[in-house]
Design an enzyme around this catalytic site. Structure first.
Site, PDB file in Angstrom:
ATOM      1  N   SER A 138      43.740  46.710  41.497  1.00 12.88           N
ATOM      2  CA  SER A 138      42.859  47.158  42.686  1.00 12.88           C
ATOM      3  C   SER A 138      43.655  48.092  43.716  1.00 12.88           C
ATOM      4  CB  SER A 138      42.258  46.012  43.539  1.00 12.88           C
ATOM      5  OG  SER A 138      41.951  46.536  44.705  1.00 12.88           O
ATOM      6  N   TYR A 151      44.799  37.981  47.861  1.00 14.55           N
ATOM      7  CA  TYR A 151      44.107  38.787  47.002  1.00 14.55           C
ATOM      8  C   TYR A 151      44.880  40.257  46.900  1.00 14.55           C
ATOM      9  CZ  TYR A 151      40.777  42.176  44.918  1.00 14.55           C
ATOM     10  OH  TYR A 151      40.384  43.254  43.852  1.00 14.55           O
TER      11      TYR A 151
HETATM   12  N1  NAP Z   1      34.305  45.729  42.884  1.00 11.04           N
HETATM   13  C1  NAP Z   1      35.320  46.403  43.358  1.00 11.04           C
HETATM   14  O1  NAP Z   1      35.290  46.769  44.718  1.00 11.04           O
HETATM   15  C2  NAP Z   1      36.549  46.086  42.848  1.00 11.04           C
HETATM   16  C3  NAP Z   1      37.751  46.808  43.410  1.00 11.04           C
HETATM   17  C4  NAP Z   1      39.049  46.714  42.943  1.00 11.04           C
HETATM   18  C5  NAP Z   1      39.235  45.745  41.695  1.00 11.04           C
HETATM   19  N2  NAP Z   1      38.141  45.018  41.316  1.00 11.04           N
HETATM   20  C6  NAP Z   1      38.562  43.990  40.398  1.00 11.04           C
HETATM   21  O2  NAP Z   1      37.464  44.165  39.282  1.00 11.04           O
HETATM   22  C7  NAP Z   1      37.489  43.068  38.654  1.00 11.04           C
HETATM   23  C8  NAP Z   1      35.967  42.762  38.237  1.00 11.04           C
HETATM   24  O3  NAP Z   1      35.262  42.380  39.346  1.00 11.04           O
HETATM   25  P1  NAP Z   1      33.923  43.222  39.692  1.00 11.04           P
HETATM   26  O4  NAP Z   1      33.927  43.872  40.765  1.00 11.04           O
HETATM   27  O5  NAP Z   1      33.162  43.605  38.429  1.00 11.04           O
HETATM   28  O6  NAP Z   1      33.246  41.946  40.245  1.00 11.04           O
HETATM   29  P2  NAP Z   1      32.059  40.880  39.945  1.00 11.04           P
HETATM   30  O7  NAP Z   1      30.767  41.675  39.390  1.00 11.04           O
HETATM   31  O8  NAP Z   1      32.054  39.675  40.662  1.00 11.04           O
HETATM   32  O9  NAP Z   1      32.671  40.299  38.391  1.00 11.04           O
HETATM   33  C9  NAP Z   1      33.693  39.331  38.396  1.00 11.04           C
HETATM   34  C10 NAP Z   1      33.850  38.865  36.915  1.00 11.04           C
HETATM   35  O10 NAP Z   1      34.813  38.022  37.106  1.00 11.04           O
HETATM   36  C11 NAP Z   1      34.316  36.680  36.172  1.00 11.04           C
HETATM   37  N3  NAP Z   1      35.053  35.678  36.935  1.00 11.04           N
HETATM   38  C12 NAP Z   1      35.118  35.258  38.261  1.00 11.04           C
HETATM   39  N4  NAP Z   1      35.754  34.055  38.334  1.00 11.04           N
HETATM   40  C13 NAP Z   1      35.666  33.633  36.865  1.00 11.04           C
HETATM   41  C14 NAP Z   1      36.490  32.276  36.476  1.00 11.04           C
HETATM   42  N5  NAP Z   1      37.151  31.361  37.368  1.00 11.04           N
HETATM   43  N6  NAP Z   1      36.532  32.274  35.298  1.00 11.04           N
HETATM   44  C15 NAP Z   1      36.061  33.077  34.336  1.00 11.04           C
HETATM   45  N7  NAP Z   1      35.464  34.270  34.562  1.00 11.04           N
HETATM   46  C16 NAP Z   1      35.228  34.531  36.254  1.00 11.04           C
HETATM   47  C17 NAP Z   1      32.881  36.647  36.836  1.00 11.04           C
HETATM   48  O11 NAP Z   1      32.068  35.852  35.926  1.00 11.04           O
HETATM   49  P3  NAP Z   1      31.456  34.187  36.077  1.00 11.04           P
HETATM   50  O12 NAP Z   1      31.152  34.148  37.352  1.00 11.04           O
HETATM   51  O13 NAP Z   1      30.367  34.445  35.084  1.00 11.04           O
HETATM   52  O14 NAP Z   1      32.548  33.336  35.683  1.00 11.04           O
HETATM   53  C18 NAP Z   1      32.490  38.104  36.543  1.00 11.04           C
HETATM   54  O15 NAP Z   1      32.000  38.330  35.326  1.00 11.04           O
HETATM   55  C19 NAP Z   1      38.071  42.002  39.141  1.00 11.04           C
HETATM   56  O16 NAP Z   1      39.536  41.883  38.965  1.00 11.04           O
HETATM   57  C20 NAP Z   1      38.155  42.598  40.777  1.00 11.04           C
HETATM   58  O17 NAP Z   1      39.540  42.144  41.508  1.00 11.04           O
HETATM   59  C21 NAP Z   1      36.965  45.243  41.962  1.00 11.04           C
END
Ligand code: NAP
Length: 267
Positions: A138, A151
């Site tokens: 991130s 985080y």
């Molecule tokens: N969106 C942003 O603005 C942003 C920015 C920078 C970085 N990121 C990074 O991008 C990545 C993906 O996030 P996203 O933005 O796509 O958010 P998201 O839509 O909330 O997706 C998060 C994913 O992680 C899974 N997850 C969460 N806790 C888990 C657990 N205990 N075991 C297994 N799976 C788990 C969730 O699946 P389940 O709930 O089904 O388990 C979901 O598929 C993350 O690493 C986040 O830090 C996001």
């Protein structure tokens, strides 16, 4: 046809990774907790792209999560060529106000499971002489994050771990790339509980994942989609650390301000 394993494939960036990888002809293994949502993604990929899509429900906060995933892969005779360590979530607020067990799970998912899965799958890639690891960090990983202390530290880890592994595996057939996005419209801010946690302007998953896969194709060390995000990524490591932390606090302390209604996205 190669096999890609995507963690956090039930929504957001992970579901988009699975879709774009399937469009490129990869079979996929989808990992997350929500089995129903994983099945929906898998069905869509089978119909849309004609690939095999395997669903592996797993809570990655469990200490033996990676071993369970590895055992399930072995039981199905699956060898993973591309590991996308994408699963993750964030927490924000005053450190003393945040539930310690939530931050423990955050470190287990964002850091421990990512390392354990890499340990579990890289030896097979080395044996076969090729493979790739794409880790999702991130822009929060480019500086300390007051009110996002855990985080942002997990994402500092992801970036430095990726950069170090990349050096170890250069010339040995394995590519390692880190994706460090700014705010993306996914479930991330629903899980965090406020859109005030976003620093920078929002984009969608499609161009972010496209940039990540392009960076992996080109064997880039890391990629930060978006000009403003890339500028911060370039400048912050060049400034004194304590100054960067103080500057970051001026931006991130907005998460402590009372909600006006619009920003709160989850109870
Ligand atoms: N969106 C942003 O603005 C942003 C920015 C920078 C970085 N990121 C990074 O991008 C990545 C993906 O996030 P996203 O933005 O796509 O958010 P998201 O839509 O909330 O997706 C998060 C994913 O992680 C899974 N997850 C969460 N806790 C888990 C657990 N205990 N075991 C297994 N799976 C788990 C969730 O699946 P389940 O709930 O089904 O388990 C979901 O598929 C993350 O690493 C986040 O830090 C996001």
């Amino acid at each position: 046809m190669t096999l890609a394993l995507v963690t956090g494939a039930s929504s957001g960036l992970g579901a988009e990774f699975a879709d774009q990888l399937a469009a490129r002809g990869h079979d996929v293994v989808l990992v997350a907790r929500s089995e129903g949502r994983l099945e929906e993604v898998a069905d869509r990929l089978r119909v849309r792209h004609g690939v095999q899509a395997h669903v592996l429900p797993q809570d990655l906060a469990e200490p033996d999560a990676a071993r369970r995933v590895a055992d399930a892969l072995a039981a199905r005779g699956l060898a993973v060529d591309l590991l996308v360590n994408n699963a993750g979530f964030g927490t924000c607020g005053r450190f003393e106000d945040i539930d310690p067990s939530r931050e423990h799970d955050e470190m287990m998912v964002n850091v421990v499971a990512l390392v354990d899965l890499t340990h579990a799958l890289v030896p097979g890639m080395l044996e076969r002489g090729s493979g790739a690891v794409l880790n999702v960090g991130s822009t929060a990983g480019y500086q300390p994050g007051p009110y996002f202390a855990v985080y942002s530290a997990t994402k500092v880890f992801v970036l430095n771990f990726s950069l170090a592994l990349r050096q170890e595996y250069r010339g040995r057939g394995i590519k390692v790339t880190a994706l460090c996005p700014g705010p993306v419209e996914t479930g991330f801010f629903d899980a965090i509980g406020t859109r005030k946690a976003a620093v920078g302007s929002f984009t969608t998953s499609e161009p972010v994942v496209r940039a990540a896969l392009r960076a992996l194709d080109r064997d880039r060390a890391y990629v930060t989609p978006g000009l403003g995000n890339a500028l911060g990524a370039h400048l912050n490591p060049r400034r004194p650390r304590t100054l960067v932390a103080a500057m970051a606090k001026r931006v991130t302390r907005k998460v402590l301000e009372p909600e006006t209604g619009r920003e709160r996205v989850a109870a």
